[in-house]
Design a protein around this motif. Structure first.
Motif, short mmCIF file in Angstrom:
data_model
loop_
_atom_site.label_atom_id
_atom_site.label_comp_id
_atom_site.label_asym_id
_atom_site.label_seq_id
_atom_site.Cartn_x
_atom_site.Cartn_y
_atom_site.Cartn_z
N THR A 1 11.48 50.05 23.79
CA THR A 1 9.80 49.78 23.81
C THR A 1 9.44 49.00 24.87
N HIS A 2 10.55 48.33 25.83
CA HIS A 2 9.98 47.59 26.90
C HIS A 2 9.63 48.24 28.16
N GLY A 3 8.78 47.93 28.94
CA GLY A 3 8.62 48.76 30.10
C GLY A 3 9.84 48.47 31.25
N ASN A 4 10.35 47.24 30.99
CA ASN A 4 11.61 47.17 32.11
C ASN A 4 12.87 47.51 31.51
N PHE A 5 12.98 48.43 30.37
CA PHE A 5 14.36 48.92 29.87
C PHE A 5 15.09 49.66 31.11
N PRO A 6 16.05 49.45 31.39
CA PRO A 6 16.82 49.99 32.48
C PRO A 6 16.62 51.51 32.80
N THR A 7 16.59 52.09 31.61
CA THR A 7 16.63 53.62 31.85
C THR A 7 15.43 54.18 32.47
N TYR A 8 14.34 53.45 32.24
CA TYR A 8 13.03 54.01 33.11
C TYR A 8 13.32 53.69 34.45
N ALA A 9 13.82 52.83 34.97
CA ALA A 9 13.86 52.60 36.46
C ALA A 9 14.95 53.65 37.01
N TRP A 10 15.94 53.70 36.22
CA TRP A 10 17.09 54.32 36.70
C TRP A 10 16.80 55.94 36.87
N LEU A 11 16.14 56.33 35.99
CA LEU A 11 15.68 57.74 35.94
C LEU A 11 14.67 57.88 36.95
N CYS A 12 13.68 57.12 37.28
CA CYS A 12 12.82 57.22 38.44
C CYS A 12 13.56 57.24 39.54
N LYS A 13 14.38 56.45 39.86
CA LYS A 13 15.31 56.45 41.01
C LYS A 13 15.90 57.85 41.19
N VAL A 14 16.42 58.33 40.42
CA VAL A 14 17.24 59.45 40.44
C VAL A 14 16.32 60.83 40.65
N GLY A 15 15.16 60.67 40.13
CA GLY A 15 14.07 61.75 40.28
C GLY A 15 13.74 61.72 41.75
N HIS A 16 13.57 60.35 42.42
CA HIS A 16 13.31 60.38 43.89
C HIS A 16 14.36 60.72 44.60
N ALA A 17 15.61 60.27 44.59
CA ALA A 17 16.92 60.60 45.14
C ALA A 17 16.96 62.21 45.17
N LEU A 18 16.72 62.96 43.97
CA LEU A 18 16.89 64.41 43.99
C LEU A 18 15.57 65.25 44.38
N GLY A 19 14.63 64.37 45.25
CA GLY A 19 13.36 65.10 45.59
C GLY A 19 12.47 65.49 44.50
N MET A 20 12.30 65.05 43.35
CA MET A 20 11.72 65.57 42.27
C MET A 20 10.19 64.66 42.10
N GLY A 21 10.10 63.70 42.99
CA GLY A 21 8.90 62.90 42.83
C GLY A 21 9.03 61.94 42.01
N ASP A 22 7.87 61.83 41.20
CA ASP A 22 7.78 61.13 39.89
C ASP A 22 8.14 61.83 38.60
N THR A 23 8.71 62.99 38.68
CA THR A 23 8.96 63.94 37.56
C THR A 23 9.70 63.11 36.45
N LEU A 24 10.79 62.52 36.88
CA LEU A 24 11.58 61.81 35.75
C LEU A 24 11.03 60.17 35.61
N CYS A 25 10.07 59.80 36.19
CA CYS A 25 9.47 58.67 36.00
C CYS A 25 8.81 58.67 34.72
N MET A 26 8.75 57.69 33.91
CA MET A 26 8.15 57.39 32.56
C MET A 26 7.00 56.70 32.69
N LYS A 27 5.78 56.75 31.98
CA LYS A 27 4.68 55.89 32.05
C LYS A 27 5.13 54.50 30.90
#
Length: 281
Positions: free
Chosen positions: A58-84
């Motif tokens: 429930t915390h915005g700094n949960f590691p999964t949120y930042a990690w998935l966002c970085k993976v999405g950017h690395a794969l050229g998917m933009g903010d698709t994997l980023c969570m609000k």
């Protein structure tokens, strides 16, 4: 009448039905004791387990949120994997709500921590029923069962749980309707996801042992692969929010585990055929 042979001092040593129940009671008692010890560990570090583990998704700094966002950017998917980033409010609507949930956390935490020992006790109980040849083929079973269980628990906690929590936290029928969850509903949602995934990851070992006793063959698993994939998709749809990306993330590991199950089954059949050939030669 004996239920099975005990492989301690002699292959012919037998246990009566009463002895069998007595042994089972001992294994169950020690397993419960291990859960209590695990629960005590959770109680000692209560602040860490509640604030950082239980409430972590429930915390915005949960590691999964930042990690998935970085993976999405690395794969050229933009903010698709980023969570609000969410703003989840919790409440307890009963007098003893938080108190009862505290003990639920202790029990579930104790089970997860003590799982290797619990399975070891279970293994000690069924091991005497196996032959020496069967025992030699099941070396390392405690390690592999525990590894798969904890892999499933970590996957459920770090992947499925944050996707589920984030989706429902940000879902609104109307902007005037606020999401204010009860702690009971939150825990009742989280626990089946995490423990269920831990058990689902046991699929390769289940198929391995079913192949050992001849109930499953690799050809059968291959022939029903398409039906298995449909079932996996249904399961993924049930344990994840109605989000395509989260369902894909859950489906892929389960399909991979099914393919590993086919490989293990084929290996068992190959070893059986080799053993039979040696016997006839």
């Amino acid at each position: 009448m004996a239920l099975f042979n005990r492989n301690k001092t002699s292959d012919t040593a037998e246990m009566s039905f009463v002895d069998h129940l007595e042994a089972l009671r001992g294994h169950l008692f020690r397993s419960v004791l291990a859960i209590v010890i695990g629960g005590i560990i959770v109680a000692v570090y209560n602040d860490f387990f509640v604030r950082n583990v239980l409430m972590g998704p429930t915390h915005g700094n949960f590691p999964t949120y930042a990690w998935l966002c970085k993976v999405g950017h690395a794969l050229g998917m933009g903010d698709t994997l980023c969570m609000k980033i969410m703003d989840v409010k919790m409440q307890s609507t009963s007098v003893s709500g938080q108190f009862s949930m505290y003990f639920t956390v202790l029990v579930i935490g104790g089970i997860i921590i003590a799982f290797p020992y619990i399975f070891w006790e279970f293994w000690r109980f069924i091991r005497p029923a196996l032959t020496k040849k069967e025992l030699s083929r099941t070396r390392g079973v405690i390690f592999w069962v525990s590894l798969l269980f904890f892999s499933g628990v970590f996957f459920g906690y770090f992947v499925i749980a944050p996707y589920t929590v984030n989706f429902f936290a940000n879902f609104q029928l109307d902007e005037n309707i606020q999401n204010q969850w009860t702690i009971e509903s939150y825990i009742d949602t989280l626990i089946p996801l995490i423990l269920g995934t831990g058990l689902a990851f046991q699929l390769p070992l289940v198929m391995f042992f079913l192949s050992k006793i001849g109930l499953v063959t690799p050809s059968f698993l291959r022939s029903v692969r398409k039906y298995a994939i449909v079932i996996i998709l249904i399961v993924a749809g049930i344990i994840t929010p109605p989000d395509v990306i989260s369902q894909i993330i859950v489906t892929m590991p389960l399909i991979l585990l099914y393919e590993v199950s086919i490989w293990l089954s084929a290996r068992v059949v190959k070893e059986k055929a080799k053993a039979e050939a040696l016997e006839w030669s």
